[in-house]
Design an enzyme around this catalytic site. Structure first.
Site, PDB file in Angstrom:
ATOM      1  N   HIS A 195     -27.962  -6.691 -12.245  1.00  0.00           N
ATOM      2  CA  HIS A 195     -28.042  -5.302 -11.896  1.00  0.00           C
ATOM      3  C   HIS A 195     -28.572  -4.919 -10.440  1.00  0.00           C
ATOM      4  O   HIS A 195     -28.509  -3.827  -9.882  1.00  0.00           O
ATOM      5  CB  HIS A 195     -28.725  -4.498 -12.751  1.00  0.00           C
ATOM      6  CG  HIS A 195     -28.036  -4.585 -14.180  1.00  0.00           C
ATOM      7  ND1 HIS A 195     -28.215  -5.358 -15.091  1.00  0.00           N
ATOM      8  CD2 HIS A 195     -26.853  -3.888 -14.663  1.00  0.00           C
ATOM      9  CE1 HIS A 195     -27.595  -5.314 -16.194  1.00  0.00           C
ATOM     10  NE2 HIS A 195     -26.653  -4.362 -15.758  1.00  0.00           N
TER      11      HIS A 195
ATOM     12  N   CYS B 192     -19.685   5.188 -13.315  1.00  0.00           N
ATOM     13  CA  CYS B 192     -18.949   6.057 -14.364  1.00  0.00           C
ATOM     14  C   CYS B 192     -18.131   5.431 -15.163  1.00  0.00           C
ATOM     15  O   CYS B 192     -17.524   4.149 -14.388  1.00  0.00           O
ATOM     16  CB  CYS B 192     -18.060   7.232 -13.545  1.00  0.00           C
ATOM     17  SG  CYS B 192     -19.222   8.434 -12.541  1.00  0.00           S
TER      18      CYS B 192
ATOM     19  N   CYS C 101     -25.898  -7.148 -24.093  1.00  0.00           N
ATOM     20  CA  CYS C 101     -26.711  -6.721 -23.057  1.00  0.00           C
ATOM     21  C   CYS C 101     -27.839  -5.989 -23.285  1.00  0.00           C
ATOM     22  O   CYS C 101     -27.813  -4.997 -24.397  1.00  0.00           O
ATOM     23  CB  CYS C 101     -26.172  -6.074 -21.983  1.00  0.00           C
ATOM     24  SG  CYS C 101     -24.492  -6.039 -21.621  1.00  0.00           S
TER      25      CYS C 101
ATOM     26  N   GLU D 116     -26.404  -0.116 -29.124  1.00  0.00           N
ATOM     27  CA  GLU D 116     -26.433   1.187 -28.904  1.00  0.00           C
ATOM     28  C   GLU D 116     -25.987   2.079 -29.914  1.00  0.00           C
ATOM     29  O   GLU D 116     -26.459   3.341 -30.063  1.00  0.00           O
ATOM     30  CB  GLU D 116     -25.153   1.209 -27.758  1.00  0.00           C
ATOM     31  CG  GLU D 116     -25.135   2.530 -27.247  1.00  0.00           C
ATOM     32  CD  GLU D 116     -23.801   2.291 -26.089  1.00  0.00           C
ATOM     33  OE1 GLU D 116     -23.913   1.359 -25.357  1.00  0.00           O
ATOM     34  OE2 GLU D 116     -22.886   3.033 -26.132  1.00  0.00           O
TER      35      GLU D 116
ATOM     36  N   SER E 163     -16.973 -11.444 -15.775  1.00  0.00           N
ATOM     37  CA  SER E 163     -16.299 -10.747 -14.856  1.00  0.00           C
ATOM     38  C   SER E 163     -16.778 -11.264 -13.389  1.00  0.00           C
ATOM     39  O   SER E 163     -17.870 -11.503 -13.230  1.00  0.00           O
ATOM     40  CB  SER E 163     -16.359  -9.211 -14.666  1.00  0.00           C
ATOM     41  OG  SER E 163     -17.928  -9.035 -14.568  1.00  0.00           O
TER      42      SER E 163
END
Ligand code: GLN
Ligand code: ZN
Length: 753
Positions: free
Chosen positions: A692, A514, A641, A603, A431
């Site tokens: 980040h 979000c 990530c 995750e 992106s």
């Protein structure tokens, strides 16, 4: 039976962003200097009051506080015990800005590390604890929120991360001696928790909730003993509130009897992710005088609870403990606020859903049913409608051939012949910045003021600019920039059958960020190509290779709310089949590199080792279904990530991607050591700078990282890339950072040749 001192029903936590993402807007306004601290604090107070009133109106009688946060509850806990690293104190900022500096970094100082909160898509900031960290009790925030609740006529229950979990999730501060673990400081920290508890008791607090979810993962006997010792000490305090130790995300195992051996008044167990907690509790014998807080309502998914089954489960507990309180399995932080905000959802689907507000209603119903004995509870919805099933998808999956791709060395050769890349090829993760202009175009499309053709035109002009920029910067492998994607999972969810999208179903990912996870409710299929148009348009503008960009099956599942009526593996394979078809279409359209992002691979990893193998097997199998259909000279990339890949390294290898790009800059390239040990032998792109943070790295930092990486990975397999997508950044910083990245690659390439 009368109501207990605890209450009949509770929730372990609640969404903090507000029904309309009010917190996000307030935070971003504050960071941009448009509102001052007082205005930000006012929004916080309104949001807290809104949540408490909602819970009270719903009938929840044990209401939590301090579940609100301006950024993250782990960061709040660090502040509450004075664990602010010196590097942030030295900035000389006020309290609030020091807090945000720890969360987001500043020009001179990188942020704390950000990492996943257990198996969720929430991210917490990792406290840095050293042997010299001075713990000091700073009860300001929980005490103030408690006082706020009082003003509204509510005696709330402050929630804090428990001391053991706090340290188990912290990392050793830079400069700590070899072998130092933050957990070594538990005794010191418990002393300070004792002071916090005393101060909260002084303020009138009756119950405190201390969250110890780290004990639903595998823990050593020493760690369990330390937990027992910690709560024995806290329990022995003269001046303290009643203690409720909450756990969630799985089974407590040996930590359950350990906690019951201490004086804590209440223990919370997750009965959704940890059904085995019941048997373990039963095995502890009678536990008079204790409250068991039973997590019966799933806080991590959006399906309605089968209330009759839940009451039956809770009834077993009433035979063991004197007092059983009904609760959510974990904080409701992980689900959207209100189903009533989604009138557009299909009625059959809606009837099966519950968001935070509805779940609060469920705990109330369950609590009352348990007290009153008679369960006048609604029936669960029946079998899913037949049209949610797709027999063609099921039979195609059953007949799928094993992968047809050759061995890596042959593939690498075929790919190099086709692509002709230099050593240390430069690329990005996919992106480019999501500008205001892009968001406006999407809003206009939704509002109907821009038609599909006009929207596509704007996306194409954005892609053209992104391609031109990358050529100007001298990157070797280009991306189209993903302007058309609001979100890497939502985008696919909107185009796949079997998925439903919400309009306001926002869930906090970290800080002000979000996401709006789609709901996978039925069999998955792909009515038409999803990305081919954008990828081929981008490729038509340049002679350099453009990567096709897909989100992998595991990540799509991890960031969706997934049906629970079949194994996750079955759903993953259905998603993978749709991606396999997409990859085939990209390949047929001339795209030579396809990246399948799996940032969430780690995750979903079960917290306990016992379940990890089975998970990794199906995760890898699904990835290979998605990627196994392309020819040898089509290069498959994947992107993962966040830190701590160590335990999934064998699985990363088993994915068999030709190139893997990983987060490595915040975790200081530790991954490369692990890779070398694991003998990983395909392409690797360790992220060389942290996207980040708004901070633009120096070229020398990138060169340093590359030299370090080149010592562990041969130059023909080493890729140069940032550590994640650039969508949250602005163009000026991205251009500057990428220019330095390319220059650093050129510099190190020259040194190596
Ligand atoms: N391709 C995605 C992007 O660049 C990957 C995002 C991610 O890793 N979370 O945005
Ligand atoms: Zn990433």
């Amino acid at each position: 039976m009368t109501t207990t001192p605890f209450g009949l029903s509770t929730v372990l936590g609640y969404p903090r962003i507000g029904p309309d993402r009010e917190l996000k807007r307030a935070l971003e306004s504050y960071w941009a200097g448009r509102i001052d601290a007082a205005a930000l604090h006012r929004v916080g107070a309104q949001l807290r009051a809104g949540v408490w009133r909602d819970l009270r109106r719903t009938g929840v009688d044990a209401i939590p506080s301090n579940t609100f946060s301006f950024y993250d509850h782990m960061l709040d806990a660090a502040v509450a015990v004075g664990a602010v690293p010196d590097r942030f104190r030295r900035l000389g900022l006020g309290e609030l800005d020091t807090y945000f500096a720890m969360a987001r970094g500043t020009v001179g100082e990188p942020a704390l590390e950000l990492t996943k909160w257990f198996a969720t898509n929430y991210h917490y900031l990792v406290p840095e604890i050293g042997p010299d960290t001075v713990f000091v009790a700073r009860p300001g925030k929980p005490a103030a929120e408690f006082a706020e609740g009082r003003e509204l006529g509510m005696t709330t229950r402050p929630v804090l991360v428990g001391p053991a979990t706090f340290l188990l999730l912290s990392k050793a501060a830079a400069g700590a001696p070899e072998g130092f673990r933050p957990f070594d400081r538990l005794d010191d920290l418990v002393t300070v928790y004792g002071e916090l508890l005393a101060k909260l008791a002084d303020a009138g607090v009756v119950w405190v909730q201390l969250d110890e979810p780290a004990y639903t993962a595998d823990r050593t006997a020493a760690e369990v003993d330390a937990l027992r010792a910690a709560y024995t000490r806290l329990g022995a305090l003269q001046q303290r509130p009643r203690l409720f130790v909450a756990s969630y995300f799985g089974e407590l195992g040996d930590a359950l009897p350990a906690l019951l051996a201490t004086p804590v008044e209440a223990v919370g167990i997750d009965l959704v992710a940890g059904p085995g907690n019941v048997a373990r509790l039963a095995g502890c014998g009678p536990i008079p005088g204790r409250t068991i807080v039973a997590g019966l309502v799933d806080g991590h998914n959006i399906w309605r609870t089968d209330l009759r089954a839940a009451v039956a489960r809770a009834a077993v507990l009433t035979g063991i403990a004197d007092d059983v309180v009904v609760s959510t399995s974990c904080s409701l932080l992980h689900v959207p606020v209100d189903l009533d905000d989604e009138p557009g959802l299909d009625q059959q689907l809606r009837a099966r859903l519950a968001f935070a507000r509805q779940k609060a209603g469920e705990v109330v119903q369950l609590g009352r049913a348990l007290r009153d004995g008679v369960a006048v509870l609604p029936e669960p919805p029946g079998a899913p409608p037949a049209q949610w099933r797709d027999d063609e998808v099921r039979s195609r999956l059953a007949q799928l051939p094993a992968t047809s791709r050759g061995a890596y060395p042959d593939r690498a050769k075929a790919q190099q012949e086709r692509l002709g890349l230099p050593p240390l090829p430069t690329t990005t993760i996919g992106s480019f910045p999501q500008t205001g202009r892009l968001r406006q175009a999407r809003a206009a499309l939704r509002a109907g003021t821009l038609d599909a053709a006009g929207y596509a035109e704007r996306m194409r002009s954005e892609i053209a600019e992104v391609i031109a920029l990358q050529e100007r910067l001298g990157l070797d492998v280009l991306v189209h920039g993903e302007p058309e994607r609001n979100d890497m999972v939502q985008y696919f969810g909107e185009q796949l059958v079997g998925f439903a999208a919400t309009t306001r179903g926002w869930v906090q990912s970290y800080g002000s960020r979000c996401v709006r996870p789609p709901i996978i409710y039925g069999d998955v299929s792909r009515p038409e190509p999803m990305t081919v148009g954008w990828a081929t348009y981008a490729q038509s503008l340049t002679n350099r290779p453009v990567k096709g960009m897909l989100t992998g099956p595991v990540t799509i599942l991890a960031w969706s709310f997934v049906r629970t009526d079949q194994p996750l593996a079955d759903t993953a394979n259905q998603v993978a089949l749709a991606l396999r078809d997409e990859a085939a279409d990209l390949e047929a359209a001339g795209i030579g590199i396809i990246q399948v992002d799996e940032p969430a691979l780690r995750e979903l990893l079960p917290l306990r080792r016992a379940g990890q193998r089975a998970y990794l097997d199906w995760a890898v199998a699904a990835f290979r279904i998605a990627t196994g259909g392309v020819a040898d000279d089509t290069q498959i990339h994947t992107h993962l990530c966040y830190s701590e890949f160590g335990e999934v390294l064998p699985a990363i290898d088993a994915l068999d991607a030709d190139v893997t790009s990983i987060e490595a800059s915040r975790s200081k390239l530790e991954i490369l050591t692990d890779l070398r040990t694991a003998g990983y032998a395909r392409g690797i792109g360790p992220g060389v700078y942290d996207i980040h943070s708004p901070r633009v790295p120096q070229q020398s930092e990138i060169t340093g990282a590359l030299r370090h990486a080149a010592a562990a990975v041969p130059a023909d397999r080493l890729w140069v890339n940032p550590d994640c997508g650039l969508k949250t950044r602005g163009y000026p910083e991205v251009e500057e950072a990428l220019a330095r990245l390319v220059a650093a690659a050129v510099e190190v390439r020259a040194e190596l040749s």
